[in-house]
Every structure is written in structure tokens, then in C-alpha cells.
Motif scaffolding. Structure first.
Motif, short mmCIF file in Angstrom:
data_model
loop_
_atom_site.label_atom_id
_atom_site.label_comp_id
_atom_site.label_asym_id
_atom_site.label_seq_id
_atom_site.Cartn_x
_atom_site.Cartn_y
_atom_site.Cartn_z
N GLY A 150 1.04 -0.79 -0.07
CA GLY A 150 0.02 0.48 -0.01
C GLY A 150 1.28 0.82 -0.25
O GLY A 150 1.86 1.36 0.49
N GLY A 151 0.57 2.39 -0.57
CA GLY A 151 1.10 3.30 -0.85
C GLY A 151 1.14 4.64 0.26
O GLY A 151 0.49 4.20 0.99
N ILE A 152 2.44 5.20 0.46
CA ILE A 152 2.08 5.83 1.56
C ILE A 152 1.37 7.05 1.37
O ILE A 152 1.25 8.18 1.76
CB ILE A 152 3.64 6.75 1.69
CG1 ILE A 152 4.66 5.38 1.94
CG2 ILE A 152 4.06 7.56 2.57
CD1 ILE A 152 4.02 4.59 3.28
N LEU A 153 0.80 7.57 0.05
CA LEU A 153 0.00 9.63 -0.32
C LEU A 153 -0.81 8.57 -0.35
O LEU A 153 -2.65 9.22 -0.46
CB LEU A 153 1.22 9.65 -1.53
CG LEU A 153 1.96 10.09 -1.95
CD1 LEU A 153 2.61 10.57 -3.08
CD2 LEU A 153 2.14 11.46 -0.79
N ALA A 154 -0.66 7.18 -0.67
CA ALA A 154 -1.95 6.65 -0.71
C ALA A 154 -2.92 5.93 0.51
O ALA A 154 -4.32 5.35 0.28
CB ALA A 154 -2.88 4.92 -1.86
N PHE A 155 -2.38 5.65 1.42
CA PHE A 155 -3.15 5.25 2.42
C PHE A 155 -4.11 6.52 2.84
O PHE A 155 -4.70 5.41 3.62
CB PHE A 155 -1.90 6.84 3.26
CG PHE A 155 -2.60 6.05 5.00
CD1 PHE A 155 -1.61 4.60 5.36
CD2 PHE A 155 -2.61 6.84 6.23
CE1 PHE A 155 -2.26 4.14 6.57
CE2 PHE A 155 -3.00 6.09 7.54
CZ PHE A 155 -2.39 5.31 7.95
#
Length: 342
Positions: free
Chosen positions: A101-106
Motif C-alpha cells: 500500500g502506498g504512503i500517499l495513497a494511505f
């Protein structure tokens, strides 16, 4: 449903993060007022369970994979607000330490798995079990239905978020900048994986856990209505079960392929022939310590990968349990301080 960075535009990530801020704030306030501090260790166990169950990838007929989340069970046991916090902590550790899972997409991932899933499941379960006894068969049947519908709706939300990207963000020539799949492909793909496999898995996990608790510890199914756990309440068997589940996590490695919409840059290029410009710029910015739940350089065989998977499960369980426990204690400590002041 772990959307990686690059598949959603920065604008989308910002909006989804902003949407989750009041949800997290309300969740913290609700936990302060509804969960007795003696149940905080159980919340830690619940967050760890959600983390581990997401490591069990299951194959989808279209060649991709998916997984359960455990959010339905947490919502039924603790209520949806506490479940939101538990799953959020699990997702944070997954993104930061394991690159899942992405950091920005958290914010988007939390909206789907830590908000839509537990809240949908909770209200469906409450509707179907109204006025029923704790030991009623209605409980685990309702748990299956709630888990199934909850994770399917969460997956559809993820599909919508992905499918809107080529419509909203593209070059002058119409080339997508982020996720290249439009709504008419993204939503059916996400729905199919969860209607056929992940939904039944989430439902079965929820139903079996409820059935087990009805026999072994029915008090756990009414935590919201009990001020404090009884003296007979024990976590020993639950932690033993957690240890067994952690040791068996390499079963998740047997499912070949990636989850839909979670492909790396090279894999995506093989599928569609190019990599969207924005996606390429935003991807792979965060280098996780144990990327893909493995030990760096120790993945040359299934045995090595299995050892890495078990190690990742143990590390994740410990970290998530500690963070959830401390966070819960802080919240309950503040709550007690407020009451004393009043």
C-alpha cells in the motif's frame, strides 16, 4: 485493495486523506467513551489479526490474487469506530515497513478498508441480529453476510477511485497519467475478485470466528455493552491462535500473481505496453525495510521466502500490538483525566 503510490493522483490522495481526518478524530473520541481500558489489549490483538489475515493471498480465477481484511470481525467485536483505528494502524505498518500500500495513497486505502468495510459490516450485522441471543445461529450467519457485503463494497470503492483517474487526469492526447484502467474495467475487475473469492473468504473468517467465540468466549460478542471484562476473561487461547496463524502465513505465497491494480512499473508495462508518466514518477519513492514481507536478499527459494514471511508476520504482530496498545492506553488515559477534571 492496497493501492500503491502512483495509481492515484496527488489530488486524489489529498482528498481521500482529508476525508479520513475527521473519521480518525471521531474514532479516537468514540474509543475514549465506549471501550473500557481493560479491553485495550484485545484491541491490540484485533489489529494484529487484521494484519496477519491480509497476508493470506488467495487466487482469483482471472489470474490475480486478493485477501480478506478481518475488518468485519473487528467491527462486530469492538464496534466500527474502534475497528477503524485498529485497521488504520495495521495499514500504516504494512505501508511503512512492508511496502504494502502506498504512503500517499494511505488515506484512500484507509477509506476503503478501515472505514467502508467495518461500518458497512457492522450495520448489516446489527440489522440482521437485532434482538437475537448471543448464542443464536443468526449471529454467525449474519457475520458471513456482513463480511461478504462489507469487503465487496470496499473493493468497489477502490475500483471507482482507480477508474476515475484516466477520466480526470490525462495528457492533452488523452493518455492516462496515473491508473490507466477506466471505470468500465476497474470496477468490474475489483468487484469480480471480491464477489467470487475474497468476499466469501471474509465472510467465512467472520462466521467461523463468531461461532468459535459463541462457544469459548461469548463475552467478546457484547464488548460494547459490558463495562469491564469478567475475571474469567482470558487472552491466552487467542494469542496461541494468533501464533498458529502467523506460522501458517507462507500459505499466502502459494497464490501466484499480483492483486489487480497493485502491479509494479515493469509488470504494468508488460501488460499495457507503457507506464503512465505520473505513475512512474510517484511509484517506488518509499523503500520499505522488509519489502513484500520478506528478508532482503533471502528470497531465492520458497523456503527462504516462507521464513521471511513468518518473520514479517511476527515483526508486524509485535509492532502493531505495541502501537495499538499504547495508543489505546493514551486515549483511555486522556479520557480518565477529562472525567476527573469534570
Amino acid at each position: 485493495m492496497h493501492i500503491p503510490d502512483g495509481y492515484l493522483s496527488p489530488q486524489t490522495c489529498a482528498v481521500m486523506g482529508a476525508v479520513m481526518l475527521p473519521v480518525w478524530w471521531a474514532s479516537a473520541k468514540k474509543v475514549q467513551s465506549t471501550i473500557n481500558k481493560k479491553y485495550v489489549p484485545l484491541m491490540a490483538l484485533g489489529a494484529a489479526f487484521s494484519f496477519v489475515i491480509m497476508m493470506y493471498n488467495v487466487p482469483i480465477p482471472d489470474g490475480t490474487t486478493a485477501h480478506a481484511v478481518g475488518g468485519s470481525l473487528l467491527a462486530i467485536i469492538f464496534g466500527p469506530w474502534a475497528a477503524t483505528l485498529c485497521i488504520t494502524i495495521a495499514l500504516a505498518i504494512q505501508a511503512l515497513l512492508f511496502g504494502d500500500g502506498g504512503i500517499l495513497a494511505f488515506g484512500a486505502n484507509c477509506f476503503n478498508m478501515a472505514f467502508v468495510l467495518p461500518f458497512t459490516s457492522y450495520f448489516i450485522y446489527q440489522l440482521l441480529t437485532k434482538n437475537s441471543e448471543i448464542t443464536s445461529a443468526k449471529r454467525y450467519i449474519a457475520g458471513f453476510i456482513a463480511g461478504y457485503i462489507g469487503i465487496v463494497l470496499a473493493a468497489i470503492c477502490a475500483g471507482i477511485e482507480l477508474g476515475l483517474q484516466p477520466l480526470l487526469f490525462h495528457t492533452a492526447a488523452g493518455v492516462p497519467l496515473y491508473c490507466p484502467y477506466p471505470l468500465n474495467l476497474a470496477v468490474p475487475a475489483m468487484a469480480f475478485a471480491h464477489l467470487t473469492v475474497a468476499g466469501p473468504v471474509e465472510g467465512v473468517v467472520t462466521a467461523l470466528a463468531i461461532k468459535y467465540l459463541q462457544i469459548s468466549n461469548p463475552e467478546m460478542l457484547s464488548i460494547e455493552k459490558i463495562n469491564a471484562p469478567s475475571k474469567a476473561f482470558s487472552y491466552v487461547k487467542l494469542w496461541i491462535g494468533m501464533a498458529i496463524v502467523a506460522v501458517l502465513t507462507p500459505l499466502g505465497l502459494l497464490a501466484s500473481g499480483s492483486a489487480w491494480g497493485e502491479w509494479g512499473v515493469d509488470e504494468l508495462k508488460e501488460k499495457i505496453g507503457f507506464v503512465p508518466e505520473g505513475l512512474e514518477q510517484m511509484s517506488d519513492k518509499w523503500h520499505a525495510l522488509m519489502q513484500d514481507y520478506g528478508i532482503p536478499g533471502f528470497d531465492q527459494s520458497f523456503f527462504q521466502s516462507a521464513i521471511g514471511y513468518i518473520t514479517a508476520a511476527i515483526v508486524g504482530i509485535i509492532l502493531i500490538s505495541i502501537v495499538t496498545y499504547l495508543f489505546g492506553k493514551i486515549l483511555k488515559g486522556k479520557d480518565e483525566g477529562i472525567h476527573e477534571t469534570k
